[in-house]
Design a protein around this motif. Structure first.
Motif, short mmCIF file in Angstrom:
data_model
loop_
_atom_site.label_atom_id
_atom_site.label_comp_id
_atom_site.label_asym_id
_atom_site.label_seq_id
_atom_site.Cartn_x
_atom_site.Cartn_y
_atom_site.Cartn_z
N GLU A 249 0.84 -1.20 0.00
CA GLU A 249 0.00 0.00 0.00
C GLU A 249 0.87 1.25 0.00
OE1 GLU A 249 -3.42 2.31 2.65
OE2 GLU A 249 -2.63 0.39 3.32
N LYS A 250 1.92 1.23 0.79
CA LYS A 250 2.86 2.36 0.84
C LYS A 250 3.47 2.59 -0.54
CE LYS A 250 7.28 3.67 2.99
NZ LYS A 250 8.10 3.50 1.78
N LEU A 251 3.88 1.52 -1.20
CA LEU A 251 4.47 1.64 -2.55
C LEU A 251 3.45 2.22 -3.53
CD1 LEU A 251 6.73 1.09 -4.62
CD2 LEU A 251 5.77 -1.23 -4.88
N PHE A 252 2.23 1.71 -3.50
CA PHE A 252 1.19 2.19 -4.40
C PHE A 252 0.95 3.70 -4.22
CE2 PHE A 252 -3.29 3.37 -4.85
CZ PHE A 252 -3.53 3.07 -6.19
N LEU A 253 0.84 4.13 -2.97
CA LEU A 253 0.56 5.54 -2.70
C LEU A 253 1.75 6.42 -3.10
CD1 LEU A 253 -1.21 5.24 0.78
CD2 LEU A 253 -2.26 5.75 -1.44
N ALA A 254 2.97 5.91 -2.89
CA ALA A 254 4.16 6.68 -3.27
C ALA A 254 4.22 6.86 -4.79
CB ALA A 254 5.42 5.98 -2.77
N VAL A 255 3.93 5.80 -5.52
CA VAL A 255 3.96 5.88 -6.99
C VAL A 255 2.84 6.78 -7.49
CG1 VAL A 255 3.61 4.55 -9.11
CG2 VAL A 255 5.10 3.66 -7.30
N ARG A 256 1.68 6.68 -6.88
CA ARG A 256 0.56 7.52 -7.29
C ARG A 256 0.89 9.00 -7.07
NH1 ARG A 256 -4.50 9.50 -5.42
NH2 ARG A 256 -6.15 9.15 -6.93
N LYS A 257 1.53 9.29 -5.96
CA LYS A 257 1.92 10.67 -5.67
C LYS A 257 2.99 11.15 -6.65
CE LYS A 257 3.70 13.59 -1.92
NZ LYS A 257 4.18 13.61 -0.51
N ALA A 258 3.90 10.26 -7.01
CA ALA A 258 4.99 10.65 -7.91
C ALA A 258 4.51 10.89 -9.34
CB ALA A 258 6.07 9.56 -7.92
N ASP A 259 3.40 10.27 -9.71
CA ASP A 259 2.88 10.38 -11.09
C ASP A 259 2.14 11.70 -11.24
OD1 ASP A 259 2.11 9.80 -13.67
OD2 ASP A 259 0.46 8.50 -13.08
N LYS A 260 2.87 12.78 -11.33
CA LYS A 260 2.29 14.12 -11.32
C LYS A 260 1.35 14.37 -12.49
CE LYS A 260 4.60 15.56 -7.68
NZ LYS A 260 3.90 15.81 -6.39
N ASP A 261 1.70 13.85 -13.67
CA ASP A 261 0.87 14.13 -14.84
C ASP A 261 -0.24 13.09 -15.03
OD1 ASP A 261 2.37 11.97 -15.59
OD2 ASP A 261 3.43 13.00 -17.22
N ARG A 262 -0.33 12.14 -14.10
CA ARG A 262 -1.40 11.13 -14.12
C ARG A 262 -1.49 10.39 -15.47
NH1 ARG A 262 -1.48 11.54 -9.34
NH2 ARG A 262 -3.25 11.87 -7.97
N ASN A 263 -0.35 10.07 -16.06
CA ASN A 263 -0.39 9.35 -17.33
C ASN A 263 -0.12 7.86 -17.15
OD1 ASN A 263 2.33 9.24 -16.78
ND2 ASN A 263 3.00 9.97 -18.79
N GLY A 264 0.01 7.45 -15.90
CA GLY A 264 0.17 6.03 -15.62
C GLY A 264 1.58 5.51 -15.78
N ARG A 265 2.53 6.38 -16.10
CA ARG A 265 3.92 5.99 -16.27
C ARG A 265 4.82 6.99 -15.54
NH1 ARG A 265 0.94 5.07 -20.53
NH2 ARG A 265 1.04 3.05 -21.60
N LEU A 266 5.85 6.51 -14.93
CA LEU A 266 6.75 7.41 -14.23
C LEU A 266 7.94 7.76 -15.12
CD1 LEU A 266 6.90 6.04 -10.56
CD2 LEU A 266 5.31 7.68 -11.60
N SER A 267 8.13 9.04 -15.34
CA SER A 267 9.30 9.52 -16.07
C SER A 267 10.52 9.40 -15.17
CB SER A 267 9.10 10.98 -16.49
OG SER A 267 9.03 11.80 -15.33
N ASP A 268 11.69 9.63 -15.73
CA ASP A 268 12.91 9.59 -14.92
C ASP A 268 12.85 10.60 -13.78
OD1 ASP A 268 13.91 7.61 -16.53
OD2 ASP A 268 15.17 8.96 -17.73
N ASP A 269 12.31 11.80 -14.08
CA ASP A 269 12.19 12.82 -13.04
C ASP A 269 11.22 12.38 -11.95
OD1 ASP A 269 14.01 14.43 -14.32
OD2 ASP A 269 12.49 15.69 -15.31
N GLU A 270 10.12 11.77 -12.35
CA GLU A 270 9.13 11.30 -11.37
C GLU A 270 9.70 10.15 -10.56
OE1 GLU A 270 4.95 12.42 -13.64
OE2 GLU A 270 5.97 10.54 -14.11
N LEU A 271 10.41 9.23 -11.21
CA LEU A 271 11.05 8.12 -10.48
C LEU A 271 12.02 8.63 -9.43
CD1 LEU A 271 11.91 5.35 -13.11
CD2 LEU A 271 10.66 5.03 -10.97
N ALA A 272 12.71 9.73 -9.75
CA ALA A 272 13.72 10.27 -8.84
C ALA A 272 13.12 10.78 -7.54
CB ALA A 272 14.50 11.39 -9.54
N THR A 273 11.81 11.06 -7.54
CA THR A 273 11.17 11.55 -6.31
C THR A 273 10.86 10.42 -5.33
OG1 THR A 273 8.91 11.37 -7.19
CG2 THR A 273 10.11 13.42 -7.65
#
Length: 291
Positions: A249-273
């Protein structure tokens, strides 16, 4: 529909481990056969291992990690498997948890477990659970029934390439990754595996019943079938260490928060957060089943 690339190594591991699981469950206890239904044991893992097609949901800019069950008449578009079944809801994120610590949770299992699967094997099933929670909530609102029916029709369509078999395959892959103690009796391992199998099968049976109840517009039956689906999947998660569920659950919420543009994929910048631990866990999850 478009196919999503997946690691050949992951496909091969999934196929081999699930065939081994089928063989393991052909043993008997006290003269009584404890064998899972062979059709689902063989077919569901094969579908997952050999890579099924991408699925689609009603188009929405918030469809990927947002879960309000909004009925929509927009065009269908291909999306990743992690977004299949229903658009999920942020409120549904308070679910059960999991942990990759081996000795933290034999209480979650009938048998003695020496090592639990790592997070990447549980996270897609956790997202499936969020969708079922959202579905159960939506079943109480008759205005959402047309959307729920449409999604369930899609969930069960496609034969061996259906979402039903895909999620069953994910469940089998997780089961095949559980490592039991060397001293554990085979009979108790079989019982434990059957409990997990039956919980997921009961979830699918309840969803099928819900699909039929929605077609017939039976209010009481719709609600009870949706409740049964949520309860059955809850039993499946009840066999997972609570620390693992908390971690996923913690991982899911962290990834959801990192996905700023809500496109379902994490960019390198988003992954870095993400924290290093979450970043590594998410990369393994993407390598396993894609985004």
């Amino acid at each position: 529909k478009t196919s999503r690339p997946q690691s050949q190594q992951a496909r091969t591991r999934a196929l081999c481990s699930c065939i081994l699981l089928h063989c393991a469950n052909s043993h008997s206890r006290s003269g009584t056969e404890i064998t899972m239904r062979s059709k689902a044991i063989i077919i569901a893992p094969l579908i997952f291992a050999l890579e099924s097609n991408a699925f689609s949901i009603p188009n929405s800019k918030h469809a990927l990690r947002d879960v309000s069950l909004q009925a929509s008449s927009h065009e269908q578009q291909p999306i990743s498997r992690r977004d299949a079944l229903f658009s999920a809801s942020s409120s549904a994120a308070a679910i059960i948890g999991l942990s990759s610590t081996p000795n933290a949770a034999n209480a979650a299992s009938t048998a003695s477990v020496s090592e639990w699967p790592s997070l990447e094997y549980l996270e897609p099933i956790y997202e499936f659970k969020l969708s079922i929670d959202a579905l159960q909530k939506g079943s109480k609102d008759k205005s959402k029934w047309p959307f729920l029916k449409k999604r369930l029709d899609k969930f069960f369509s496609g034969g061996l390439l259906s979402e039903k078999y895909y999620y069953s395959g994910l469940s089998f892959q997780y089961m095949s990754k559980i490592r039991y103690s060397d001293s554990e009796l085979k009979a108790f391992i079989n019982i434990d595996q059957n409990e997990r199998y039956e919980a997921m099968e009961s979830t699918m049976d309840a969803l099928k019943a819900l699909k039929n109840s929605l077609e017939k517009e039976l209010p009481d039956k719709v609600e009870s079938d949706a409740d049964a689906a949520k309860s059955a999947l809850g039993r499946w998660f009840g066999l997972i260490p609570p620390s693992d569920v908390a971690a996923v659950e913690k991982l899911f919420l962290a990834v959801r928060k990192a996905d700023k543009d809500r496109n379902g994929r994490l960019s390198d910048d988003e992954l870095a957060t993400l924290s290093e631990a979450d970043r590594n866990a998410w990369k393994k999850r993407v390598d396993l089943v894609g985004e």
